[in-house]
Design a protein around this motif. Structure first.
Motif, short mmCIF file in Angstrom:
data_model
loop_
_atom_site.label_atom_id
_atom_site.label_comp_id
_atom_site.label_asym_id
_atom_site.label_seq_id
_atom_site.Cartn_x
_atom_site.Cartn_y
_atom_site.Cartn_z
N LEU A 101 0.83 -1.20 0.00
CA LEU A 101 0.00 0.00 0.00
C LEU A 101 0.87 1.25 0.00
O LEU A 101 0.56 2.23 -0.69
N ASP B 150 -0.01 -3.21 -7.01
CA ASP B 150 -1.46 -3.46 -7.08
C ASP B 150 -1.72 -4.95 -7.31
O ASP B 150 -2.51 -5.57 -6.59
N PHE C 82 -0.68 -6.99 -4.26
CA PHE C 82 -1.63 -6.79 -3.16
C PHE C 82 -2.79 -7.78 -3.28
O PHE C 82 -3.14 -8.48 -2.32
N HIS C 83 -3.36 -7.85 -4.47
CA HIS C 83 -4.50 -8.73 -4.67
C HIS C 83 -4.11 -10.21 -4.60
O HIS C 83 -4.86 -11.04 -4.06
N PRO D 220 -4.14 3.01 -9.62
CA PRO D 220 -4.57 2.21 -8.46
C PRO D 220 -5.14 3.09 -7.37
O PRO D 220 -4.54 4.10 -6.98
N GLU E 134 -9.23 2.95 -1.56
CA GLU E 134 -10.07 1.76 -1.61
C GLU E 134 -9.30 0.52 -1.15
O GLU E 134 -9.84 -0.35 -0.47
N HIS E 135 -8.02 0.46 -1.51
CA HIS E 135 -7.19 -0.65 -1.04
C HIS E 135 -7.01 -0.59 0.48
O HIS E 135 -6.95 -1.62 1.16
N ARG E 136 -6.94 0.62 1.00
CA ARG E 136 -6.79 0.77 2.45
C ARG E 136 -8.03 0.24 3.18
O ARG E 136 -7.91 -0.39 4.25
N MET F 295 -13.80 -5.19 -1.19
CA MET F 295 -13.22 -5.65 -2.45
C MET F 295 -14.20 -5.45 -3.60
O MET F 295 -13.82 -4.95 -4.67
N HIS G 110 -14.52 -1.77 -4.50
CA HIS G 110 -13.33 -1.33 -5.24
C HIS G 110 -13.42 -1.72 -6.70
O HIS G 110 -13.20 -0.89 -7.60
#
Length: 255
Positions: free
Chosen positions: A128, A144, A147-148, A191, A195-197, A215, A218
């Motif tokens: 992140l 990105d 992360f997924h 990215p 939203e990732h946070r 998820m 996002h």
């Protein structure tokens, strides 16, 4: 145009629609210079979503069969090539890919939230930070993906991780996907760190439902960004074509 059900089941939905429209062009139902029905009308006619129609239009544009005209719509430019050549140029589209990712990754996030360990959470925080540092850098795009995939691995299920990794590989290999995401990047779509946070916070709290919804939310936003980006790309291309045509007219008339 409605007779798409008889086509090969292995084809993607947008491919079948693109092929049906290409066939209509070849049969003369839409002659070169003719305006195609609007996205909304085509979506109703084929009983599919507008993103699916958008993918079909971009695929036809990539084959040089249609073009956008400023303030007017999508027009036929030429008759289609042979069927063999046409099929080779079509591939998985970004909207179809994100639909699959939403299904798989939403559930993967929920499953991971139940058992994710401290080491993986530390890795996600680091990724992140990479995305946050410079969202436009290649490192951020790679972060990105990682992360997924780290979330997929945290499920503890190798088949789930493999399936999600395959979807990301498709994103990087499919010509249509590559084109659509490139359009999004040109429009400033990067990215989404915030939203990732939210996904990370749900995982840290070990809340499966919150992780699932974060998820999915996002990925729904990614779909919206792509819709906006591809629409703007078509508009810009139409404006460029208009300006080029205007310049030619001015040069010929001496105005």
């Amino acid at each position: 145009m409605r007779e798409i059900a008889a086509m090969m089941p292995a084809q993607k939905l947008y491919q079948r629609i693109a092929e049906d429209i290409a066939a209509a062009i070849a049969e003369g139902r839409f002659a070169p210079g003719a305006r195609l029905p609007s996205e909304r009308d085509l979506a109703e006619e084929f009983a599919v979503s507008r993103p699916t129609i958008r993918e079909a239009m971009i695929a036809l544009e990539m084959r040089g069969l249609v073009e956008a005209r400023k303030g007017s719509g999508i027009y036929v430019t030429q008759a289609p090539p042979s069927r063999e050549d046409a099929e080779a140029e079509l591939d998985v589209g970004a909207f179809e890919l994100i639909e699959a990712r939403t299904l798989f990754e939403g559930e993967a996030a929920a499953l991971a939230a139940a058992s994710i360990d401290a080491e993986t959470l530390t890795e996600l925080r680091h990724l992140l930070e990479v995305m946050e540092h410079d969202a436009d850098a290649p490192e951020a795009v790679d972060a990105d993906r990682r992360f997924h995939l780290a979330i997929a691995a945290a499920t503890g299920n190798t088949l789930i991780r493999s399936a999600i990794e395959t979807l990301w590989d498709v994103r990087e290999r499919s010509p249509l996907c590559i084109r659509m995401f490139a359009q999004a990047r040109r429009e400033g779509v990067m990215p989404r760190v915030a939203e990732h946070r939210l996904i990370l916070e749900a995982l840290e709290a070990h809340e499966p439902q919150a992780a699932r919804e974060a998820m999915r939310s996002h990925l729904r936003r990614v779909t919206t960004d792509l819709l906006d980006a591809t629409r703007l790309e078509l508009m810009k291309q139409a404006e460029a074509d208009f300006d080029a045509q205007r310049s030619r007219v001015v040069a010929r008339t001496g105005l």
